[in-house]
Scaffold this active site. Structure first.
Site, PDB file in Angstrom:
ATOM      1  CG  HIS A 217       3.808  -2.209 -15.073  1.00  0.00           C
ATOM      2  ND1 HIS A 217       3.464  -3.459 -14.595  1.00  0.00           N
ATOM      3  CD2 HIS A 217       4.904  -2.397 -15.853  1.00  0.00           C
ATOM      4  CE1 HIS A 217       4.307  -4.361 -15.075  1.00  0.00           C
ATOM      5  NE2 HIS A 217       5.187  -3.738 -15.840  1.00  0.00           N
TER       6      HIS A 217
ATOM      7  N   GLY B 218       0.776  -1.244   0.000  1.00  0.00           N
ATOM      8  CA  GLY B 218       0.000   0.000   0.000  1.00  0.00           C
ATOM      9  C   GLY B 218       0.803   1.287   0.000  1.00  0.00           C
TER      10      GLY B 218
ATOM     11  CD  GLU C 104       5.984   1.926  -8.579  1.00  0.00           C
ATOM     12  OE1 GLU C 104       4.910   1.678  -8.022  1.00  0.00           O
ATOM     13  OE2 GLU C 104       6.876   1.064  -8.745  1.00  0.00           O
TER      14      GLU C 104
ATOM     15  NE  ARG D  12     -10.060 -12.573 -14.303  1.00  0.00           N
ATOM     16  CZ  ARG D  12      -9.008 -12.995 -14.995  1.00  0.00           C
ATOM     17  NH1 ARG D  12      -8.978 -12.854 -16.282  1.00  0.00           N
ATOM     18  NH2 ARG D  12      -7.992 -13.568 -14.387  1.00  0.00           N
TER      19      ARG D  12
ATOM     20  CG  MET E  81      -0.966  -8.386  -6.046  1.00  0.00           C
ATOM     21  SD  MET E  81       0.102  -7.627  -7.300  1.00  0.00           S
ATOM     22  CE  MET E  81       1.024  -9.071  -7.814  1.00  0.00           C
ATOM     23  NE  ARG E  82      -9.920 -11.574  -8.786  1.00  0.00           N
ATOM     24  CZ  ARG E  82     -10.264 -12.844  -8.846  1.00  0.00           C
ATOM     25  NH1 ARG E  82      -9.749 -13.706  -8.014  1.00  0.00           N
ATOM     26  NH2 ARG E  82     -11.146 -13.270  -9.737  1.00  0.00           N
TER      27      ARG E  82
ATOM     28  CG  ASN F 194      -1.905  -1.112 -13.033  1.00  0.00           C
ATOM     29  OD1 ASN F 194      -1.927  -1.224 -11.798  1.00  0.00           O
ATOM     30  ND2 ASN F 194      -1.098  -1.841 -13.796  1.00  0.00           N
TER      31      ASN F 194
ATOM     32  CG  ASN G 191       2.198   3.202  -5.781  1.00  0.00           C
ATOM     33  OD1 ASN G 191       2.602   4.242  -6.302  1.00  0.00           O
ATOM     34  ND2 ASN G 191       2.861   2.049  -5.887  1.00  0.00           N
TER      35      ASN G 191
ATOM     36  CG  ASP H 155       0.817  -4.798 -16.722  1.00  0.00           C
ATOM     37  OD1 ASP H 155       0.016  -4.251 -15.946  1.00  0.00           O
ATOM     38  OD2 ASP H 155       1.547  -5.740 -16.377  1.00  0.00           O
TER      39      ASP H 155
HETATM   40  C1  GRF Z   1       4.179  -1.268  -7.133  1.00  0.00           C
HETATM   41  O1  GRF Z   1       5.502  -1.501  -7.518  1.00  0.00           O
HETATM   42  C2  GRF Z   1       3.295  -1.072  -8.325  1.00  0.00           C
HETATM   43  O2  GRF Z   1       3.974  -0.466  -9.393  1.00  0.00           O
HETATM   44  C3  GRF Z   1       2.906  -2.484  -8.686  1.00  0.00           C
HETATM   45  O3  GRF Z   1       2.736  -3.131  -7.467  1.00  0.00           O
HETATM   46  C4  GRF Z   1       3.545  -2.489  -6.473  1.00  0.00           C
HETATM   47  C5  GRF Z   1       2.626  -2.117  -5.369  1.00  0.00           C
HETATM   48  O4  GRF Z   1       3.316  -1.557  -4.272  1.00  0.00           O
HETATM   49  N1  GRF Z   1       1.726  -2.500  -9.516  1.00  0.00           N
HETATM   50  P1  GRF Z   1       2.521  -0.847  -3.119  1.00  0.00           P
HETATM   51  O5  GRF Z   1       1.535  -1.879  -2.576  1.00  0.00           O
HETATM   52  O6  GRF Z   1       1.827   0.341  -3.687  1.00  0.00           O
HETATM   53  O7  GRF Z   1       3.554  -0.477  -2.099  1.00  0.00           O
END
Ligand code: GRF
Length: 215
Positions: A108, A14, A173, A64, A89-90, A106, A16, A144
């Protein structure tokens, strides 16, 4: 600019999400986070959502389509204008993507279209690229593959490990994700096919001649 309502989907650490929360608090986000949804019950991201409605919708064992519908219902309940994936992660299914076309972002940790998928910082080091970075993109039906909004590039050094490169990328990020959301909130992003046009961004005629060269 009318502030937008943001739903954030997160499965893990978490960081981000934290960056988005801080940007919202300081008025840099162009909106407010109205819900945090996780598919993982004990995701650390949920602890960061203090004061924001945080919901767990476990995904295990659900196909899904069913899961997508549960997510759509939850997001609708909070009236989100934009859905932000922050380490979710889905993969989202076609129904979700269609319901929020060009309204799902998203982040990445690679310069797409290079290195889509998982463990991409390790893949970048192993491949021997000299520059990597991160990408914020709209989400489409692929993995992606959606239209790219903003990218930041960093050097990859000879002694980098997956961890050191990931840490270097992560700082950016946290910078570009709030930036992308603000551009959206300001109505400055227009999707034209694969391309995202950003109104007010530097153009070829006026941009300074910058390049990241490594080594
Ligand atoms: C980040 O590196 C993001 O780019 C990728 O998953 C990671 C998530 O990290 N999609 P966080 O949970 O935001 O710390």
């Amino acid at each position: 600019m009318t502030p937008i309502a943001l739903g954030v989907l997160a499965s893990g650490r978490g960081s981000n999400l934290q960056a988005l929360i801080e940007a919202a608090h300081s008025g840099r986000l162009g909106g407010e986070i109205v819900a945090v949804v996780s598919n993982v019950e004990d995701a650390p991201a949920l602890q960061r959502a203090r004061g924001i409605p945080a919901v767990v919708i476990p995904s295990r064992g659900l196909d899904r389509e069913v899961y997508d519908r549960m997510l759509i219902d939850e997001i609708r309940k909070h009236r989100s204008d934009l859905v932000c994936l922050a380490g979710f992660m889905r993969l989202l299914g076609a129904e979700f993507v269609a319901a929020y076309r060009n309204r799902i972002m998203n982040i990445h940790p690679a310069l797409l279209p290079a290195f889509p998928g998982l463990h991409v910082q390790r893949k970048a080091v192993d491949y021997g690229v000299k520059v990597s970075g991160c990408t914020v993109h709209f989400v489409d039906e692929g993995t992606d593959t959606g239209p790219i909004i903003i990218q930041a590039a960093v050097p990859v050094y000879d002694d980098d490990t997956e961890e050191t490169l990931a840490a270097r990328i992560l700082r950016h990020e946290h910078r570009i994700y709030p930036q992308a959301i603000r551009l959206f909130a300001e109505g400055r992003l227009q999707v034209q096919g694969r391309r995202v046009i950003c109104w007010g961004a530097p153009t070829a005629g006026e941009a300074p001649p910058v390049a990241l060269v490594n080594p």
